[in-house]
Design a protein around this motif. Structure first.
Motif, PDB file in Angstrom:
ATOM      1  N   UNK A   1       1.694   1.517  -2.354  1.00 35.18           N
ATOM      2  CA  UNK A   1       1.960   0.087  -2.502  1.00 35.18           C
ATOM      3  C   UNK A   1       1.869  -0.235  -3.980  1.00 35.18           C
ATOM      4  N   UNK A   2       2.841  -0.965  -4.464  1.00 35.03           N
ATOM      5  CA  UNK A   2       2.858  -1.286  -5.889  1.00 35.03           C
ATOM      6  C   UNK A   2       2.339  -2.694  -6.146  1.00 35.03           C
ATOM      7  N   UNK A   3       1.755  -2.852  -7.295  1.00 33.18           N
ATOM      8  CA  UNK A   3       1.216  -4.117  -7.777  1.00 33.18           C
ATOM      9  C   UNK A   3       1.486  -4.106  -9.281  1.00 33.18           C
ATOM     10  N   UNK A   4       1.610  -5.250  -9.919  1.00 32.55           N
ATOM     11  CA  UNK A   4       1.906  -5.226 -11.360  1.00 32.55           C
ATOM     12  C   UNK A   4       0.917  -4.416 -12.209  1.00 32.55           C
ATOM     13  N   UNK A   5      -0.344  -4.347 -11.800  1.00 35.56           N
ATOM     14  CA  UNK A   5      -1.338  -3.660 -12.631  1.00 35.56           C
ATOM     15  C   UNK A   5      -1.756  -2.287 -12.113  1.00 35.56           C
ATOM     16  N   UNK A   6      -1.432  -1.964 -10.862  1.00 35.14           N
ATOM     17  CA  UNK A   6      -1.856  -0.684 -10.302  1.00 35.14           C
ATOM     18  C   UNK A   6      -0.933  -0.258  -9.162  1.00 35.14           C
ATOM     19  N   UNK A   7      -1.082   1.001  -8.771  1.00 38.66           N
ATOM     20  CA  UNK A   7      -0.398   1.551  -7.606  1.00 38.66           C
ATOM     21  C   UNK A   7      -1.470   2.130  -6.705  1.00 38.66           C
ATOM     22  N   UNK A   8      -1.418   1.758  -5.433  1.00 35.52           N
ATOM     23  CA  UNK A   8      -2.393   2.244  -4.452  1.00 35.52           C
ATOM     24  C   UNK A   8      -1.752   3.334  -3.609  1.00 35.52           C
ATOM     25  N   UNK A   9      -2.549   4.329  -3.270  1.00 35.45           N
ATOM     26  CA  UNK A   9      -2.092   5.466  -2.470  1.00 35.45           C
ATOM     27  C   UNK A   9      -3.043   5.602  -1.290  1.00 35.45           C
ATOM     28  N   UNK A  10      -2.477   5.827  -0.086  1.00 37.05           N
ATOM     29  CA  UNK A  10      -3.316   6.034   1.094  1.00 37.05           C
ATOM     30  C   UNK A  10      -2.698   7.089   1.999  1.00 37.05           C
ATOM     31  N   UNK A  11      -3.520   7.640   2.862  1.00 40.05           N
ATOM     32  CA  UNK A  11      -3.093   8.622   3.848  1.00 40.05           C
ATOM     33  C   UNK A  11      -2.402   7.880   4.991  1.00 40.05           C
ATOM     34  N   UNK A  12      -1.181   8.248   5.312  1.00 42.01           N
ATOM     35  CA  UNK A  12      -0.443   7.541   6.358  1.00 42.01           C
ATOM     36  C   UNK A  12      -1.061   7.734   7.740  1.00 42.01           C
ATOM     37  N   UNK A  13      -1.838   8.798   7.927  1.00 40.73           N
ATOM     38  CA  UNK A  13      -2.490   9.035   9.220  1.00 40.73           C
ATOM     39  C   UNK A  13      -3.778   8.239   9.374  1.00 40.73           C
ATOM     40  N   UNK A  14      -4.329   7.747   8.274  1.00 42.91           N
ATOM     41  CA  UNK A  14      -5.591   6.993   8.307  1.00 42.91           C
ATOM     42  C   UNK A  14      -5.506   5.825   7.316  1.00 42.91           C
ATOM     43  N   UNK A  15      -4.619   4.868   7.571  1.00 43.37           N
ATOM     44  CA  UNK A  15      -4.390   3.808   6.588  1.00 43.37           C
ATOM     45  C   UNK A  15      -5.583   2.889   6.332  1.00 43.37           C
ATOM     46  N   UNK A  16      -6.538   2.838   7.238  1.00 45.38           N
ATOM     47  CA  UNK A  16      -7.699   1.962   7.041  1.00 45.38           C
ATOM     48  C   UNK A  16      -8.784   2.614   6.187  1.00 45.38           C
ATOM     49  N   UNK A  17      -8.638   3.888   5.894  1.00 46.28           N
ATOM     50  CA  UNK A  17      -9.654   4.579   5.097  1.00 46.28           C
ATOM     51  C   UNK A  17      -9.479   4.274   3.618  1.00 46.28           C
ATOM     52  N   UNK A  18     -10.175   4.974   2.796  1.00 40.59           N
ATOM     53  CA  UNK A  18     -10.210   4.720   1.350  1.00 40.59           C
ATOM     54  C   UNK A  18      -8.835   4.829   0.700  1.00 40.59           C
ATOM     55  N   UNK A  19      -8.659   4.061  -0.352  1.00 39.19           N
ATOM     56  CA  UNK A  19      -7.439   4.076  -1.150  1.00 39.19           C
ATOM     57  C   UNK A  19      -7.716   4.742  -2.480  1.00 39.19           C
ATOM     58  N   UNK A  20      -6.697   5.322  -3.040  1.00 39.11           N
ATOM     59  CA  UNK A  20      -6.753   5.806  -4.414  1.00 39.11           C
ATOM     60  C   UNK A  20      -5.911   4.836  -5.217  1.00 39.11           C
ATOM     61  N   UNK A  21      -6.519   4.160  -6.194  1.00 37.51           N
ATOM     62  CA  UNK A  21      -5.785   3.203  -7.023  1.00 37.51           C
ATOM     63  C   UNK A  21      -5.696   3.721  -8.447  1.00 37.51           C
ATOM     64  N   UNK A  22      -4.494   3.704  -8.979  1.00 43.44           N
ATOM     65  CA  UNK A  22      -4.238   4.166 -10.338  1.00 43.44           C
ATOM     66  C   UNK A  22      -3.593   3.049 -11.144  1.00 43.44           C
ATOM     67  N   UNK A  23      -3.924   2.941 -12.429  1.00 42.80           N
ATOM     68  CA  UNK A  23      -3.188   2.002 -13.267  1.00 42.80           C
ATOM     69  C   UNK A  23      -1.702   2.368 -13.218  1.00 42.80           C
ATOM     70  N   UNK A  24      -0.847   1.368 -13.264  1.00 44.23           N
ATOM     71  CA  UNK A  24       0.590   1.603 -13.136  1.00 44.23           C
ATOM     72  C   UNK A  24       1.081   2.682 -14.091  1.00 44.23           C
ATOM     73  N   UNK A  25       0.634   2.662 -15.326  1.00 40.66           N
ATOM     74  CA  UNK A  25       1.079   3.638 -16.312  1.00 40.66           C
ATOM     75  C   UNK A  25       0.623   5.063 -16.043  1.00 40.66           C
ATOM     76  N   UNK A  26      -0.400   5.254 -15.239  1.00 39.56           N
ATOM     77  CA  UNK A  26      -0.931   6.593 -14.966  1.00 39.56           C
ATOM     78  C   UNK A  26      -0.288   7.249 -13.744  1.00 39.56           C
ATOM     79  N   UNK A  27       0.463   6.492 -12.972  1.00 38.02           N
ATOM     80  CA  UNK A  27       1.016   7.024 -11.722  1.00 38.02           C
ATOM     81  C   UNK A  27       1.950   8.210 -11.963  1.00 38.02           C
ATOM     82  N   UNK A  28       2.859   8.113 -12.914  1.00 35.95           N
ATOM     83  CA  UNK A  28       3.787   9.215 -13.195  1.00 35.95           C
ATOM     84  C   UNK A  28       3.048  10.483 -13.600  1.00 35.95           C
TER      85      UNK A  28
END
Length: 70
Positions: A25-52
């Protein structure tokens, strides 16, 4: 940090039922990553510039995602 509800599944979802992947999921300041099999569990959030850089590192060292549980 809040995360928007615009989750989308990777185009590399794998065969069969397509549940072998992550969602982002994208946001102006960060990108969040989650496991599609467990979407309610923890997220990994990265600053937008660090995603690539993160994606390139995963391509080089795919075993790191197995260690992380993705």
């Amino acid at each position: 940090m809040t995360t928007s509800d615009n989750w989308r599944k990777s185009s590399y979802s794998g065969g069969g039922d397509g549940n072998n992947c992550v969602e982002i999921a994208t946001h102006p300041t960060h990108i969040a990553i989650r496991d599609s099999k467990a979407p309610a569990r923890a997220l990994l959030m990265l600053p937008t510039g660090a995603f690539s850089s993160f994606i390139e590192a995963v391509k080089i060292h795919p075993a790191a995602t197995e260690f992380a549980g993705f």
